[in-house]
Design a protein around this motif. Structure first.
Motif, PDB file in Angstrom:
ATOM      1  N   ARG A  16       0.842  -1.195   0.000  1.00  0.00           N
ATOM      2  CA  ARG A  16       0.000   0.000   0.000  1.00  0.00           C
ATOM      3  C   ARG A  16       0.875   1.240   0.000  1.00  0.00           C
ATOM      4  O   ARG A  16       1.937   1.263   0.610  1.00  0.00           O
ATOM      5  N   LYS A  17       0.389   2.268  -0.700  1.00  0.00           N
ATOM      6  CA  LYS A  17       1.149   3.518  -0.728  1.00  0.00           C
ATOM      7  C   LYS A  17       0.214   4.686  -0.985  1.00  0.00           C
ATOM      8  O   LYS A  17      -0.630   4.633  -1.879  1.00  0.00           O
ATOM      9  N   SER A  18       0.365   5.727  -0.183  1.00  0.00           N
ATOM     10  CA  SER A  18      -0.389   6.960  -0.419  1.00  0.00           C
ATOM     11  C   SER A  18       0.587   8.104  -0.620  1.00  0.00           C
ATOM     12  O   SER A  18       1.640   8.152  -0.001  1.00  0.00           O
ATOM     13  N   PHE A  19       0.215   9.016  -1.519  1.00  0.00           N
ATOM     14  CA  PHE A  19       0.921  10.297  -1.591  1.00  0.00           C
ATOM     15  C   PHE A  19      -0.048  11.329  -1.045  1.00  0.00           C
ATOM     16  O   PHE A  19      -1.042  11.661  -1.694  1.00  0.00           O
ATOM     17  N   GLY A  20       0.235  11.822   0.164  1.00  0.00           N
ATOM     18  CA  GLY A  20      -0.726  12.709   0.811  1.00  0.00           C
ATOM     19  C   GLY A  20      -2.026  11.949   1.029  1.00  0.00           C
ATOM     20  O   GLY A  20      -2.025  10.850   1.584  1.00  0.00           O
ATOM     21  N   SER A  21      -3.131  12.519   0.561  1.00  0.00           N
ATOM     22  CA  SER A  21      -4.414  11.853   0.768  1.00  0.00           C
ATOM     23  C   SER A  21      -4.767  10.955  -0.415  1.00  0.00           C
ATOM     24  O   SER A  21      -5.823  10.336  -0.443  1.00  0.00           O
ATOM     25  N   ASN A  22      -3.865  10.895  -1.390  1.00  0.00           N
ATOM     26  CA  ASN A  22      -4.132  10.116  -2.593  1.00  0.00           C
ATOM     27  C   ASN A  22      -3.569   8.706  -2.451  1.00  0.00           C
ATOM     28  O   ASN A  22      -2.359   8.511  -2.452  1.00  0.00           O
ATOM     29  N   GLU A  23      -4.459   7.744  -2.322  1.00  0.00           N
ATOM     30  CA  GLU A  23      -4.011   6.366  -2.148  1.00  0.00           C
ATOM     31  C   GLU A  23      -3.772   5.738  -3.521  1.00  0.00           C
ATOM     32  O   GLU A  23      -4.713   5.448  -4.253  1.00  0.00           O
ATOM     33  N   VAL A  24      -2.484   5.562  -3.874  1.00  0.00           N
ATOM     34  CA  VAL A  24      -2.183   5.091  -5.227  1.00  0.00           C
ATOM     35  C   VAL A  24      -2.058   3.569  -5.306  1.00  0.00           C
ATOM     36  O   VAL A  24      -2.272   2.992  -6.358  1.00  0.00           O
ATOM     37  N   LEU A  25      -1.697   2.927  -4.200  1.00  0.00           N
ATOM     38  CA  LEU A  25      -1.665   1.464  -4.187  1.00  0.00           C
ATOM     39  C   LEU A  25      -2.525   0.978  -3.034  1.00  0.00           C
ATOM     40  O   LEU A  25      -2.320   1.365  -1.884  1.00  0.00           O
ATOM     41  N   ARG A  26      -3.483   0.100  -3.337  1.00  0.00           N
ATOM     42  CA  ARG A  26      -4.449  -0.322  -2.313  1.00  0.00           C
ATOM     43  C   ARG A  26      -4.336  -1.809  -2.023  1.00  0.00           C
ATOM     44  O   ARG A  26      -5.341  -2.508  -1.998  1.00  0.00           O
ATOM     45  N   GLY A  27      -3.084  -2.264  -1.835  1.00  0.00           N
ATOM     46  CA  GLY A  27      -2.937  -3.686  -1.522  1.00  0.00           C
ATOM     47  C   GLY A  27      -2.632  -4.486  -2.771  1.00  0.00           C
ATOM     48  O   GLY A  27      -3.529  -5.009  -3.419  1.00  0.00           O
ATOM     49  N   ILE A  28      -1.350  -4.529  -3.120  1.00  0.00           N
ATOM     50  CA  ILE A  28      -0.919  -5.230  -4.328  1.00  0.00           C
ATOM     51  C   ILE A  28      -0.220  -6.528  -3.921  1.00  0.00           C
ATOM     52  O   ILE A  28       0.670  -6.520  -3.076  1.00  0.00           O
TER      53      ILE A  28
END
Lengths: 257, 221
Positions: A16-28
């Motif tokens: 999982r990865k977020s940039f600020g409030s933008n969640e770009v990866l949601r469990g890969i």
């Protein structure tokens, strides 16, 4: 597809990865077996480049685990130690969209920088290996030129050689042909396809579906920070199960319909 | 007029000699020390540690916010009040080095920031540490970008060293001043000093152009 008993080189779980409030990866979740070519496709903003960059520490996931066969195994529940990050980098090498060659070094210097400065390989051996690799991709006579003197396709081939020289277990390609003029794409894909055929393990983020179809063992279609669908290229391209995959393929393969 | 011409010719070599033995070594020594200081301050300024970057920011702010003449006087005339007596030459070199350190730090910082992020990333992915990446990949590229502004800093410094005459350092301008006071030909001698500074700076600009050409060899035109 590779036999199921092939050894897993890399497995990623719950990245999982977020940039600020933008969640770009949601469990890969995915794994790469030795000798396998995995391609990541999907619309821009789907997170595929972030996945790739997480594999060698250019991005640090907020959660999940990455495990290389033979180490390191990293749980991103806590920030990875510097040593872990370096160990992870040792396992892979990256080819960038915009080659990112060092402009102040000649072609040959670019290629041996990692082997001589970082891996401490004896100079003569590093130069010999670099020359052989350049020869392979047809750039032997360019060795003493600076990157700006080469065409885009030649620059990218040097970028590939720079990565190969490190003899990584895993090659990472981040849209290696996206920044190239259309007529130069072929020469670069050709080199990557050859490496795939030779048995290099690689993860390729690409928009070149034809390449994915011909070279990949597994295709992961990503959208919205998740892997929507995965499988052998034949299944994905001829018989996608998911509506989102179908729409994406339609847009790319038949842009005018 | 003939007399003026004769004085001009007779004082020309002594003033130039003052430049060669005073102005130039003073400028070179201060610039070399100042650049080393500036690189350190620039790296501190880029540090993620707030205390470290704060110290650098404060230093730059003080140097840029106060007159060079005042900095020079504090060191030479001020410090003896707290028991620290420094000779004219070292005082001048300290003052000018600190000054260059403040100005050039901002130039170097901007040059480092101008190198594309992809260069750091490429360095990291071939296994380099931050310091190796900086030394092998980033600074060589930053050097090219910073040559024109740093040349300006150096040329300014060469002229600013005339202030050292006020703390009794014998350099180009002080020689001219002494001849002027003796001959009472102020206009002539000060114009002559100006001319000689100008000639020095012309030579430096020529050197700058050559250096830029050399560093440009790897850049597309």
């Amino acid at each position: 597809m590779s036999p199921t008993d092939a050894r897993v080189l890399l497995s990623a779980r719950g990245i999982r990865k977020s940039f600020g409030s933008n969640e770009v990866l949601r469990g890969i979740d995915f794994s790469v077996r030795r000798g396998e070519v995995v391609t990541l496709i999907g619309p821009s903003g789907s997170g595929k480049t972030t996945v790739l960059r997480s594999l060698n520490g250019l991005e640090t996931p907020d959660a999940g685990t990455l495990e290389f066969d033979g180490g390191p195994a990293i749980d991103f529940a806590r920030p990875p130690a510097k040593a872990e990050r370096l160990a992870m980098r040792d396992r892979s090498a990256m080819v960038f969209q915009h080659h990112n060659l060092f402009p102040h070094m000649t072609v040959l210097e670019n290629v041996v920088e990692g082997t001589i400065r970082v891996q401490r390989m004896p100079k003569a051996q590093a130069l010999a290996e670099a020359s052989a690799l350049l020869e392979r991709v047809g750039l032997a006579e360019k060795r003493d030129q600076y990157p700006h003197e080469l065409s885009g396709g030649q620059q990218q081939r040097v970028g590939i050689v720079r990565a190969l020289a490190l003899k990584p277990d895993l090659l990472l390609f981040d849209e290696p042909t996206s920044a190239l003029d259309p007529e130069l794409v072929g020469e670069v894909l050709h080199v990557i396809k050859e490496l795939a055929d030779e048995g290099w393990t690689m993860v390729v983020v690409t928009h070149e579906l034809q390449f994915a179809r011909q070279a990949a063992d597994e295709v992961l279609f990503m959208d919205g920070g998740v892997v929507v669908e995965r499988g052998a290229p034949r299944e994905i391209f001829t018989n996608p199960r998911e509506e989102r995959t179908r729409r994406f393929l339609d847009r790319i393969l038949r842009p005018l319909d | 007029m003939n007399e003026g011409l004769q004085l001009f010719l007779e004082s020309f070599w002594p003033i130039v000699w003052g430049g060669i033995t005073g102005t130039i070594p003073l400028a070179l020594a201060s610039f070399a020390i100042g650049l080393a200081l500036a690189l350190a301050v620039a790296l501190m300024r880029l540090s993620r540690n707030r205390v470290v970057s704060g110290i650098a920011r404060f230093y730059i702010s003080v140097i840029r916010g106060t007159p060079l003449l005042v900095q020079l006087f504090v060191i030479f005339y001020g410090l003896p009040a707290i028991g620290l007596v420094i000779d004219p030459w070292p005082s001048a070199i300290i003052a000018f080095s600190l000054n260059v350190g403040g100005y050039a730090a901002e130039v170097i910082r901007a040059a480092i920031l101008s190198v594309p992020k992809g260069q750091w990333e490429a360095a990291y992915t071939i296994g380099m540490s931050r310091s190796t990446a900086l030394r092998r990949v980033i600074l060589p590229q930053a050097a090219r970008v910073s040559v024109p502004p740093l040349s300006n800093t150096f040329i300014s410094l060469v002229k600013d060293t005339s202030l050292a005459s006020l703390i009794l350092v014998t350099e180009l301008f002080r020689v001219a001043q002494q001849i002027a006071a003796f001959s009472q030909q102020f206009m002539l001698l000060y114009l002559e000093a100006a001319l000689i500074y100008w000639l020095f700076c012309l030579a430096l600009s020529g050197g700058q152009t050559r250096l830029e050409k050399r560093l440009d060899r790897y850049v597309a035109h």
